[in-house]
Enzyme design. Structure first.
Site, PDB file in Angstrom:
ATOM      1  N   LYS A  34       0.839  -1.206   0.000  1.00 23.93           N
ATOM      2  CA  LYS A  34       0.000   0.000   0.000  1.00 23.93           C
ATOM      3  C   LYS A  34       0.875   1.258   0.000  1.00 23.93           C
ATOM      4  O   LYS A  34       2.069   1.179   0.303  1.00 23.93           O
ATOM      5  CB  LYS A  34      -0.929  -0.016   1.215  1.00 23.93           C
ATOM      6  CG  LYS A  34      -0.224  -0.004   2.543  1.00 23.93           C
ATOM      7  CD  LYS A  34      -1.149  -0.468   3.664  1.00 23.93           C
ATOM      8  CE  LYS A  34      -0.443  -0.369   4.997  1.00 23.93           C
ATOM      9  NZ  LYS A  34      -1.074  -1.188   6.033  1.00 23.93           N
ATOM     10  N   ARG A 129     -10.792  -0.911  13.905  1.00 23.56           N
ATOM     11  CA  ARG A 129     -10.642  -0.035  12.740  1.00 23.56           C
ATOM     12  C   ARG A 129     -11.738  -0.415  11.755  1.00 23.56           C
ATOM     13  O   ARG A 129     -12.754   0.239  11.679  1.00 23.56           O
ATOM     14  CB  ARG A 129      -9.233  -0.166  12.163  1.00 23.56           C
ATOM     15  CG  ARG A 129      -8.914   0.845  11.101  1.00 23.56           C
ATOM     16  CD  ARG A 129      -7.435   0.884  10.753  1.00 23.56           C
ATOM     17  NE  ARG A 129      -6.893  -0.371  10.206  1.00 23.56           N
ATOM     18  CZ  ARG A 129      -5.616  -0.515   9.855  1.00 23.56           C
ATOM     19  NH1 ARG A 129      -4.749   0.483  10.005  1.00 23.56           N
ATOM     20  NH2 ARG A 129      -5.191  -1.664   9.364  1.00 23.56           N
ATOM     21  N   HIS A 158      -6.522  -8.211  11.919  1.00 22.45           N
ATOM     22  CA  HIS A 158      -5.296  -7.411  12.021  1.00 22.45           C
ATOM     23  C   HIS A 158      -4.973  -7.153  13.489  1.00 22.45           C
ATOM     24  O   HIS A 158      -5.850  -6.797  14.269  1.00 22.45           O
ATOM     25  CB  HIS A 158      -5.495  -6.090  11.274  1.00 22.45           C
ATOM     26  CG  HIS A 158      -4.237  -5.298  11.089  1.00 22.45           C
ATOM     27  ND1 HIS A 158      -3.078  -5.838  10.575  1.00 22.45           N
ATOM     28  CD2 HIS A 158      -3.957  -3.994  11.331  1.00 22.45           C
ATOM     29  CE1 HIS A 158      -2.138  -4.893  10.516  1.00 22.45           C
ATOM     30  NE2 HIS A 158      -2.645  -3.775  10.966  1.00 22.45           N
ATOM     31  N   ARG A 210       0.837 -11.330   6.085  1.00 19.80           N
ATOM     32  CA  ARG A 210       0.777 -10.062   5.334  1.00 19.80           C
ATOM     33  C   ARG A 210       1.926  -9.179   5.788  1.00 19.80           C
ATOM     34  O   ARG A 210       1.889  -8.618   6.875  1.00 19.80           O
ATOM     35  CB  ARG A 210      -0.536  -9.314   5.631  1.00 19.80           C
ATOM     36  CG  ARG A 210      -1.798  -9.987   5.193  1.00 19.80           C
ATOM     37  CD  ARG A 210      -2.999  -9.051   5.415  1.00 19.80           C
ATOM     38  NE  ARG A 210      -3.046  -8.457   6.730  1.00 19.80           N
ATOM     39  CZ  ARG A 210      -3.626  -9.018   7.799  1.00 19.80           C
ATOM     40  NH1 ARG A 210      -4.250 -10.174   7.692  1.00 19.80           N
ATOM     41  NH2 ARG A 210      -3.598  -8.412   8.956  1.00 19.80           N
ATOM     42  N   TYR A 249      16.467  30.768   7.408  1.00 23.45           N
ATOM     43  CA  TYR A 249      15.253  31.475   7.848  1.00 23.45           C
ATOM     44  C   TYR A 249      15.213  31.590   9.364  1.00 23.45           C
ATOM     45  O   TYR A 249      15.491  30.618  10.072  1.00 23.45           O
ATOM     46  CB  TYR A 249      13.997  30.710   7.419  1.00 23.45           C
ATOM     47  CG  TYR A 249      13.688  30.761   5.951  1.00 23.45           C
ATOM     48  CD1 TYR A 249      13.561  31.979   5.281  1.00 23.45           C
ATOM     49  CD2 TYR A 249      13.488  29.589   5.233  1.00 23.45           C
ATOM     50  CE1 TYR A 249      13.248  32.019   3.928  1.00 23.45           C
ATOM     51  CE2 TYR A 249      13.177  29.612   3.880  1.00 23.45           C
ATOM     52  CZ  TYR A 249      13.057  30.832   3.231  1.00 23.45           C
ATOM     53  OH  TYR A 249      12.745  30.862   1.914  1.00 23.45           O
ATOM     54  N   CYS A 295      14.641  24.252   4.928  1.00 29.93           N
ATOM     55  CA  CYS A 295      13.772  24.997   3.998  1.00 29.93           C
ATOM     56  C   CYS A 295      12.925  24.005   3.195  1.00 29.93           C
ATOM     57  O   CYS A 295      13.026  22.796   3.360  1.00 29.93           O
ATOM     58  CB  CYS A 295      14.592  25.835   3.029  1.00 29.93           C
ATOM     59  SG  CYS A 295      15.870  26.830   3.785  1.00 29.93           S
ATOM     60  N   MET A 296      12.125  24.518   2.288  1.00 29.34           N
ATOM     61  CA  MET A 296      11.267  23.641   1.483  1.00 29.34           C
ATOM     62  C   MET A 296      12.091  22.714   0.586  1.00 29.34           C
ATOM     63  O   MET A 296      11.808  21.517   0.465  1.00 29.34           O
ATOM     64  CB  MET A 296      10.316  24.485   0.622  1.00 29.34           C
ATOM     65  CG  MET A 296       9.282  23.652  -0.107  1.00 29.34           C
ATOM     66  SD  MET A 296       8.243  24.635  -1.205  1.00 29.34           S
ATOM     67  CE  MET A 296       7.333  25.632  -0.054  1.00 29.34           C
ATOM     68  N   ASP A 297      13.138  23.254  -0.035  1.00 28.64           N
ATOM     69  CA  ASP A 297      13.911  22.480  -1.028  1.00 28.64           C
ATOM     70  C   ASP A 297      15.376  22.299  -0.644  1.00 28.64           C
ATOM     71  O   ASP A 297      16.104  21.614  -1.357  1.00 28.64           O
ATOM     72  CB  ASP A 297      13.903  23.202  -2.379  1.00 28.64           C
ATOM     73  CG  ASP A 297      12.528  23.705  -2.738  1.00 28.64           C
ATOM     74  OD1 ASP A 297      11.591  22.905  -2.688  1.00 28.64           O
ATOM     75  OD2 ASP A 297      12.396  24.901  -3.043  1.00 28.64           O
TER      76      ASP A 297
HETATM   77  C1  LIG Z   1      -0.354  -2.178   6.641  1.00 28.66           C
HETATM   78  C2  LIG Z   1      -0.983  -3.454   6.958  1.00 28.66           C
HETATM   79  C3  LIG Z   1      -0.206  -4.619   7.057  1.00 28.66           C
HETATM   80  C4  LIG Z   1       1.301  -4.613   6.991  1.00 28.66           C
HETATM   81  O1  LIG Z   1       1.835  -4.156   8.221  1.00 28.66           O
HETATM   82  P1  LIG Z   1       3.398  -4.235   8.493  1.00 28.66           P
HETATM   83  O2  LIG Z   1       3.529  -3.868   9.923  1.00 28.66           O
HETATM   84  O3  LIG Z   1       4.033  -3.214   7.594  1.00 28.66           O
HETATM   85  O4  LIG Z   1       3.844  -5.591   8.169  1.00 28.66           O
HETATM   86  C5  LIG Z   1      -0.864  -5.825   7.222  1.00 28.66           C
HETATM   87  N1  LIG Z   1      -2.201  -5.868   7.317  1.00 28.66           N
HETATM   88  C6  LIG Z   1      -2.983  -4.771   7.263  1.00 28.66           C
HETATM   89  C7  LIG Z   1      -4.450  -4.911   7.381  1.00 28.66           C
HETATM   90  C8  LIG Z   1      -2.395  -3.530   7.095  1.00 28.66           C
HETATM   91  O5  LIG Z   1      -3.166  -2.440   7.051  1.00 28.66           O
END
Ligand SMILES: *Cc1c(COP(=O)(O)O)cnc(C)c1O
Length: 366
Positions: A34, A129, A158, A210, A249, A295-297
């Site tokens: 993601k 969540r 999760h 995951r 700045y 700074c920004m850049d």
């Molecule tokens: C982001 C996410 C993960 C991965 O988490 P890590 O800590 O980066 O391994 C797994 N499952 C869900 C639902 C997530 O949102």
């Protein structure tokens, strides 16, 4: 690359990390890519994890899923975030699997043409969540989806505290296991372990993990992963400044004596946030303090001696760890890398060589 500020991603290290975790936990591997693979470049990281044996890629939204499809990824693709029932045609057209996270969502989906939609059930075991919080709801969701021709291929939850609180993880895991068993249905994909749980939670009930952050070698438990990420810039201007001059700045830094000050072409618009003021970067094996406001850049650093324009400056990487930088900035490595903005060139290393450099700005105008 024109402006010499780059985020370096070592694909060899990523591949080794996937193989290491796979052989350790013996589960199917869902690579969580993601947010453009945590800023590292979704398709580049996707190719690496697939070569290393990953079986599925997960993203957070329809946009992210379509981005991977348009870049040519044709394999299993799961959305971890929420989707609108009204967007289900695009999911079907692009063979994108989504998650069913509430009974309300399911009831809307089954009123549409959902036959053939691929779904994983999302169970909330304590993260609060998204996900179904009651077994009755989850049962009904499964039944409705199956009866309307959806392909319910997986189920997942999760963990909230996989990096520290093992009691809570155990409780969540037990609830997940009880839920899956009570449903009495054959799921192809049963998954709960994120990176930290994938190497620490000993269970063989789930059959997939995951993994996001550990692709890059970051882990609360596993020290044998390979660090894959570095952030570099270069000295573009070096000058001697007299005592009692100020830098940048707000004139927040005053030289005490004659000092060598270097300018680097990286700033908060690159994700090098202003809180980096007074932190140390590495140039020619010497620590150099960021002086004056970022700074920004651009930003300025105090050089212990005269240094050449063109010298490489490490922000994090082999000598300055990303974890330490995150600690200094009161955040987590995830946030630091996600904030490296798209205008920073991504440089990819494979077989110990630079294989490509991507910059979104140049692609837009190609
Ligand atoms: C982001 C996410 C993960 C991965 O988490 P890590 O800590 O980066 O391994 C797994 N499952 C869900 C639902 C997530 O949102």
């Amino acid at each position: 690359m024109y402006r010499k500020t780059w985020f370096e991603i070592n694909l060899d290290a990523i591949e080794e990390n996937v193989k290491y975790i796979k052989q350790k936990n013996k589960k199917k591997f869902i690579a969580v890519l993601k947010a453009n693979a945590y800023g590292c470049g979704d398709i580049q990281v996707a190719q690496a994890v697939l070569e290393a044996g990953a079986e599925m890629i997960a993203v957070s939204s329809v946009e992210e899923a379509l981005s991977l499809r348009k870049e040519g990824y044709e394999g299993e693709l799961l959305i971890l975030g929420t989707t609108n029932p009204s967007d289900l045609q695009v999911l079907k057209e692009y063979h994108i699997t989504t998650n069913a996270y509430s009974l309300e969502w399911v009831k809307k989906v089954i009123q549409l043409d959902c036959e053939g939609l691929k779904v994983h059930l999302k169970v909330d075991t304590g993260m609060n969540r998204i996900g179904s919080k009651s077994l009755d709801d989850t049962k009904e969701m499964l039944e409705l989806l199956v009866n309307h021709g959806c392909k319910v291929e997986g189920i997942f939850t999760h963990f909230a505290c996989a990096d520290s609180n093992t009691t809570m993880t155990q409780t969540q895991f037990q609830l997940f296991k009880d839920t899956v068993e009570a449903l009495d249905y054959t799921f192809e994909w049963i998954h709960c372990d994120n990176s930290d749980a994938s190497v620490s939670l000993e269970e063989d009930f789930s059959n997939a993990c995951r993994v996001g952050i550990s692709l890059y070698g970051i882990s609360a438990y596993e020290k044998s992963l390979n660090h894959a990420l570095s952030f570099y810039t270069t000295l573009v201007h070096v000058k001697k400044v007299q005592p009692n001059e100020t830098i940048g700045y707000g004139a927040t830094y005053t030289t005490e004596k004659e000092e060598w000050i270097g300018t680097i072409p990286v700033g908060y618009a690159d994700g090098f946030i202003r809180a980096n003021q007074d932190r140390y970067l590495l140039c020619n094996d010497q620590l150099c303090r960021v002086v004056g406001r970022v700074c920004m850049d651009q930003a300025m650093i105090l050089l212990p001696e005269k240094m050449e324009v063109g010298s490489i400056v490490e922000i994090f990487g082999p000598h300055l760890s990303l974890e330490k930088m995150a600690e200094d900035l009161h955040t987590i490595p995830y946030e630091i890398i996600c904030l490296i903005s798209p205008r920073v060139t991504r440089r990819y290393i494979k077989n110990h060589q630079v294989i490509r450099e991507d910059n979104v700005l140049l692609e837009l105008h190609r």
